[in-house]
Design a protein around this motif. Structure first.
Motif, PDB file in Angstrom:
ATOM      1  N   THR A   1      47.672   5.025  44.429  1.00 25.62           N
ATOM      2  CA  THR A   1      47.150   3.891  43.216  1.00 25.62           C
ATOM      3  C   THR A   1      47.867   2.676  44.976  1.00 25.62           C
ATOM      4  OG1 THR A   1      47.633   4.840  41.515  1.00 25.62           O
ATOM      5  CG2 THR A   1      47.631   1.956  41.640  1.00 25.62           C
ATOM      6  N   VAL A   2      46.622   1.501  44.659  1.00 29.80           N
ATOM      7  CA  VAL A   2      47.344   0.733  45.505  1.00 29.80           C
ATOM      8  C   VAL A   2      46.788  -0.822  44.702  1.00 29.80           C
ATOM      9  CG1 VAL A   2      46.356  -0.376  47.566  1.00 29.80           C
ATOM     10  CG2 VAL A   2      46.003   1.935  47.682  1.00 29.80           C
ATOM     11  N   LEU A   3      47.673  -1.395  45.115  1.00 28.88           N
ATOM     12  CA  LEU A   3      47.979  -3.089  44.642  1.00 28.88           C
ATOM     13  C   LEU A   3      47.339  -3.596  45.708  1.00 28.88           C
ATOM     14  CD1 LEU A   3      47.996  -5.347  42.652  1.00 28.88           C
ATOM     15  CD2 LEU A   3      50.504  -5.188  42.813  1.00 28.88           C
TER      16      LEU A   3
ATOM     17  N   VAL B   1      43.175  -3.175  41.736  1.00 26.39           N
ATOM     18  CA  VAL B   1      44.475  -1.796  41.794  1.00 26.39           C
ATOM     19  C   VAL B   1      43.780  -0.789  42.061  1.00 26.39           C
ATOM     20  CG1 VAL B   1      45.887  -0.513  40.229  1.00 26.39           C
ATOM     21  CG2 VAL B   1      46.110  -3.413  40.016  1.00 26.39           C
ATOM     22  N   GLU B   2      43.320  -0.175  42.652  1.00 29.81           N
ATOM     23  CA  GLU B   2      42.558   0.915  43.224  1.00 29.81           C
ATOM     24  C   GLU B   2      43.349   2.474  42.699  1.00 29.81           C
ATOM     25  OE1 GLU B   2      40.879   0.698  46.311  1.00 29.81           O
ATOM     26  OE2 GLU B   2      39.113  -1.023  45.925  1.00 29.81           O
ATOM     27  N   SER B   3      42.893   3.433  42.278  1.00 27.53           N
ATOM     28  CA  SER B   3      43.589   4.616  42.421  1.00 27.53           C
ATOM     29  C   SER B   3      42.626   5.866  42.856  1.00 27.53           C
ATOM     30  CB  SER B   3      44.205   4.221  40.799  1.00 27.53           C
ATOM     31  OG  SER B   3      44.251   6.558  40.711  1.00 27.53           O
ATOM     32  N   ASP B   4      42.485   6.531  43.436  1.00 24.43           N
ATOM     33  CA  ASP B   4      41.491   7.368  44.398  1.00 24.43           C
ATOM     34  C   ASP B   4      40.705   6.488  44.819  1.00 24.43           C
ATOM     35  OD1 ASP B   4      43.128   9.746  43.864  1.00 24.43           O
ATOM     36  OD2 ASP B   4      43.014   9.869  41.700  1.00 24.43           O
ATOM     37  N   GLY B   5      40.361   5.382  45.254  1.00 22.17           N
ATOM     38  CA  GLY B   5      39.718   5.024  45.583  1.00 22.17           C
ATOM     39  C   GLY B   5      39.016   3.657  44.670  1.00 22.17           C
ATOM     40  N   ALA B   6      39.465   4.675  43.387  1.00 23.44           N
ATOM     41  CA  ALA B   6      38.443   3.479  42.841  1.00 23.44           C
ATOM     42  C   ALA B   6      39.248   2.351  42.030  1.00 23.44           C
ATOM     43  CB  ALA B   6      38.148   4.342  40.955  1.00 23.44           C
TER      44      ALA B   6
ATOM     45  N   ILE C   1      51.306   3.408  46.454  1.00 20.29           N
ATOM     46  CA  ILE C   1      52.244   4.606  45.899  1.00 20.29           C
ATOM     47  C   ILE C   1      51.875   5.537  45.730  1.00 20.29           C
ATOM     48  CG2 ILE C   1      53.325   5.364  43.287  1.00 20.29           C
ATOM     49  CD1 ILE C   1      53.088   2.407  42.380  1.00 20.29           C
ATOM     50  N   TYR C   2      52.127   6.828  46.639  1.00 18.89           N
ATOM     51  CA  TYR C   2      51.657   8.005  47.327  1.00 18.89           C
ATOM     52  C   TYR C   2      52.309   9.311  46.358  1.00 18.89           C
ATOM     53  CZ  TYR C   2      47.912   5.351  49.829  1.00 18.89           C
ATOM     54  OH  TYR C   2      47.379   4.108  50.150  1.00 18.89           O
ATOM     55  N   GLU C   3      52.423  10.524  46.227  1.00 21.52           N
ATOM     56  CA  GLU C   3      53.350  11.718  46.114  1.00 21.52           C
ATOM     57  C   GLU C   3      54.517  11.813  46.881  1.00 21.52           C
ATOM     58  OE1 GLU C   3      53.202  15.976  45.285  1.00 21.52           O
ATOM     59  OE2 GLU C   3      51.648  14.893  46.282  1.00 21.52           O
TER      60      GLU C   3
END
Length: 852
Positions: free
Chosen positions: A247-249, A280-285, A326-328
């Protein structure tokens, strides 16, 4: 009353009251003494404490309410009765800072910049798990260079780690990490600095200069443990929620109405902001979006209901672009994020500081206070009584009409905070500066007109003064934001350029012109037609040197960067007027200024014998010297100020030869006289009514009596003004203040001085009260800078003590003009000093920096 946050307060004292910080203590409402760090940040000439900065932690009381605090004089060192002091243990390998429950361990020689953070036997963050991601064209390497303890007190400690990023062509970025530890909080200021000079071809300082360093990412990476999960609160008024991996903000722009303003153009003239606000994008969406994010991130361990630690980046959206990923395996805080899509350009001598605050208290509920810290100030009546603020002793009988004029500074539609929205004065390079809306006066189009103010007439000082005398947190907000901007962006932080440029302050955007790609460096090639054949541009100039606000900011906050900036600006302006002392420089001066003077003397013209101009630049020089004296108590600054004053004017001057009726060319002589008054005030504090004091006092009165008889409001003579607008009304307040000071320094012929002081004050206040342009930045800032004396003018006052025994002497045997003999002596003296100081290395350096 505040709670659950670190607190800081600035407290002044009258001269002679407090000799040591050991005499002071903070008490809470229960009578306990929490650990507090008290640092003296200013001293009176007798070396008693003038200002101190107090830091402590406010906690909730037993009933869940906020505690009240007071600062008391203990008379002796008292034991801390609530909590334990911060302890520092230093060794060749590491430095350990211990608070109540936490240990912070910094390492030497291992290329680690972040500390281990431990709570008992649990390591919350490992130094090995924090790194910098940096991307640029070509190879680079980050390596630490030094570790030092900057300050240490019972409640806090500050540690500095210096590092470098090595780049091709023997260039580098300086990276400084300042860690302030106070209980369970760790404030980290990350400073990125391009120490190299700009090339400024053709004296233009635009973006795209060859001295800039460009890069595409600078980010803080924190590795995650397998049993950790992440929660975040994206905006202050939103609830905390889990953050999924991948996830990216990304805050791409300010999110304001004018998010795509030309304020943000790059070297190519393009606006790089890719969309409004944040996504806010999660897995590119894209999963959500908004205008202005102020995220808090919490890293929690599975099986525990409380957080292991959290962090936030102060003024996240205001200093866009920013990004949290935020990554694993890790988290990343993009201070200059790659998601921006283009390159970041750090100009020669430019730097940027980012502030991150970590909390390691598992019970802490919020870090929202980081963006809105408590505004804690001593009562205005107390501050005025200490004498630490000049001309504040009339605060209880304030001149209300004057304050009504400056109340426009907070107007909802046109005040200083509203101005930010008008041109979107946000982003990492712009935030904190002031929109110079007065420069739009002759702009008739409806498009956004970008002009930057760059601290002209010292709004830092004006904001600080008003905050101290009102405790209004809006003044504090403006003060902090502008001071940080000036120290980062507006000061030319390099030693590689000309001495008259290094560490100087850049001018505001050129009058009535757009900034274009010159950003905060005054001049753009777009200001000149293609066939322009004259001089272009400039650089830092003596008539734009303002140190008093930065000095007061240091005294209030303890930020040593501000103190260093004052001394750096003073060194710069000193070089500007005194030169480097090289033979080559003396030769250049002989071929230009000295040649013109010689020709005028040979033609029988009168040429003032003084070395320095009768203008605001020299006034700024005196102020910088006196501010540096206050910062250091080094006597040579006063002695140099006396040299400058006596090398500028005297009581036997032929004032008619000054041609003060040429308003455009001479109006700023009042700025010089105001700084002479500042010198006289200091000499009285020192109890030095000596021959140097008498010289300056007599010369001041000589000009003040002329002003009382001859000066009129500027706008009464519009034909002598290029732009007859209401800024000239504000400038007239200087006449009032000079005349009032002269009234206090005169022992005879005083009535007219006070009468004319009142006349100019009343004229300015009445005219501006009716003015439709009183909201303009320059008008407001001039009034803020000159606040104080107006509240004293309604009451008659005796001359200052001790003056009745001093005589006014006209120096009848001293001409104010060069004679042929005195001019030859002047030339020989300059050449003699240059020859005595001759050093081939200095000559080569002087020539080299001018050849770029």
């Amino acid at each position: 009353m505040v709670s659950d946050q670190p607190c800081t307060a600035a407290v002044p004292f009258a001269m002679g009251v407090v000799q040591s910080t050991n005499e002071l203590r903070v008490e809470n409402s229960a009578g306990n003494t929490p650990p507090c760090t008290i640092v003296a940040t200013g001293f009176w000439p007798d070396h008693s404490i003038k200002w101190c900065n107090v830091k402590w932690v406010a906690e909730r009381d037993e009933n869940g309410g906020a505690e009240a605090f007071s600062l008391n004089s203990a008379g002796q060192m008292l034991a801390v009765r609530n909590g334990k002091s911060v302890v520092v243990e230093d060794s060749p390998e590491s430095m350990r800072i211990s608070t109540n429950d936490f240990d912070y361990v910094f390492y030497r020689g291992q290329n680690k910049f972040f500390p281990d953070v431990c709570q008992g036997d649990v390591k919350l963050i490992s130094a090995d798990d924090v790194s910098i991601d940096f991307q640029s064209n070509g190879e680079h390497q980050l390596h630490s260079t030094s570790l030092k303890l900057v300050s240490h007190g019972p409640a806090s400690a500050t540690v500095q780690v210096d590092a470098e990023i090595s780049l091709p062509s023997e260039r580098h970025l300086k990276v400084t990490f300042k860690f302030e530890i106070i209980s369970s909080w760790l404030k980290v200021v990350v400073q990125i600095h391009n120490p190299h000079r700009a090339q400024h071809p053709g004296a233009l300082w635009e973006l795209g200069d060859a001295g800039s360093i460009c890069f595409s990412e600078f980010a803080l990476r924190i590795n995650r443990l397998q049993n950790q999960r992440v929660c975040w609160q994206i905006e202050h008024d939103r609830a905390s929620e889990p953050a999924t991996d991948n996830t990216v903000l990304f805050q791409a722009s300010s999110g304001g109405q004018h998010w795509d303003s030309p304020t943000h153009i790059d070297a190519q003239g393009e606006i790089p902001n890719v969309f409004k606000g944040y996504r806010v994008e999660s897995d590119g969406a894209t999963v959500s979006s908004g205008d202005r994010a102020s995220p808090q991130v919490w890293i929690e361990s599975e099986g525990q209901s409380a957080s292991a630690f959290g962090f936030t980046c102060r003024q996240y959206w205001q200093n866009f672009p920013k990004c949290i990923e935020i990554y694993e395996r890790y988290l990343k805080l993009g201070l200059f994020p790659q998601q921006h899509g283009g390159e970041f350009e750090l100009q020669g001598g430019e730097r940027k500081c980012h502030e991150i605050v970590f909390s390691f208290d598992a019970k802490a509920a919020s870090l929202q206070w980081v963006d809105t810290p408590a505004a804690i100030s001593a009562p205005a009546e107390y501050i005025a009584a200490t004498g630490a603020i000049r001309y504040a002793d009339g605060q209880s009988n304030n001149y209300t009409a004057y304050d009504q004029v400056i109340s426009a500074a907070h107007d909802a539609a046109a005040g200083f905070l509203a101005k930010r929205e008008q041109i979107d004065e946000y982003g990492w390079r712009n935030f904190g500066d002031i929109f110079a809306d007065h420069e739009t006066l002759y702009h008739e189009a409806d498009d956004i007109f970008v002009s930057h103010y760059n601290n002209q007439y010292d709004p830092i000082y004006g904001f600080a003064r008003q905050y101290l005398l009102s405790a209004d947190p809006r003044w504090q907000e403006l003060l902090i934001d502008l001071a940080k901007h000036v120290m980062d962006i507006d000061i030319y932080r390099t030693t590689e350029d000309r001495a008259e440029y290094n560490h100087g302050l850049f001018w505001h955007t050129d009058h009535y012109k757009r900034a274009y790609a010159c950003s905060h460096r005054t001049y753009s090639r777009n200001h000149y037609p293609d066939d322009w054949a004259g001089d272009m541009g400039g650089g830092p100039g003596s008539e734009h040197c303002y140190t008093s606000g930065l000095l007061l900011y240091y005294q209030m906050t303890g930020d040593t960067d501000a103190r260093d900036a004052v001394l750096g600006l003073t060194s710069w302006i000193r070089y500007y007027y005194e030169g480097t002392g090289t033979v080559l420089e003396a030769s250049k001066r002989l071929a230009t200024d000295d040649r013109r003077t010689a020709v005028a003397i040979c033609r029988g013209q009168n040429v003032f014998r003084y070395k320095y101009g009768f203008d605001r630049g020299v006034g700024n020089y005196i102020r910088a010297l006196l501010d540096s004296y206050e910062a250091t108590l080094q006597r040579d600054y006063i002695e140099q100020a006396e040299t400058v004053i006596q090398g500028t004017f005297g009581s036997s001057d032929d004032i008619a030869a000054r041609e003060l009726d040429d308003i455009e060319g001479t109006w700023y002589y009042t700025v010089f006289l105001q700084e002479v008054i500042r010198y006289l005030d200091l000499k009285r504090t020192l109890n030095e009514l000596d021959v140097d004091f008498v010289y300056a006092r007599d010369a001041l009165l000589h000009y003040a009596h002329w002003m009382a008889k001859n000066e009129q409001p500027y706008l009464d003579q519009p034909d002598r003004l290029e732009y007859p607008n209401d800024t000239w009304i504000a400038q007239d307040i200087r006449k009032a203040n000079v005349l009032y000071a002269a009234y206090r320094y005169a022992t005879s012929e005083r009535t007219e001085l006070l009468s004319r002081a009142r006349f100019f004050r009343d004229y300015v206040v009445a005219a501006l009260s009716r003015s439709e342009t009183k909201y303009f930045a320059r008008i407001q800032i001039i009034m803020l800078q000159n606040h104080g004396p107006s509240s004293l003018m309604d009451h008659e006052a005796e001359p200052y003590p001790g003056l009745d025994t001093l005589r006014i002497e006209r120096q009848p045997d001293t001409t104010c003009f060069f004679t042929p003999a005195s001019f030859v002596k002047h030339l020989l003296g300059g050449w003699g000093r240059a020859l005595v100081a001759f050093n081939p290395r200095n000559e080569v350096k002087w020539l080299r920096v001018r050849r770029g």
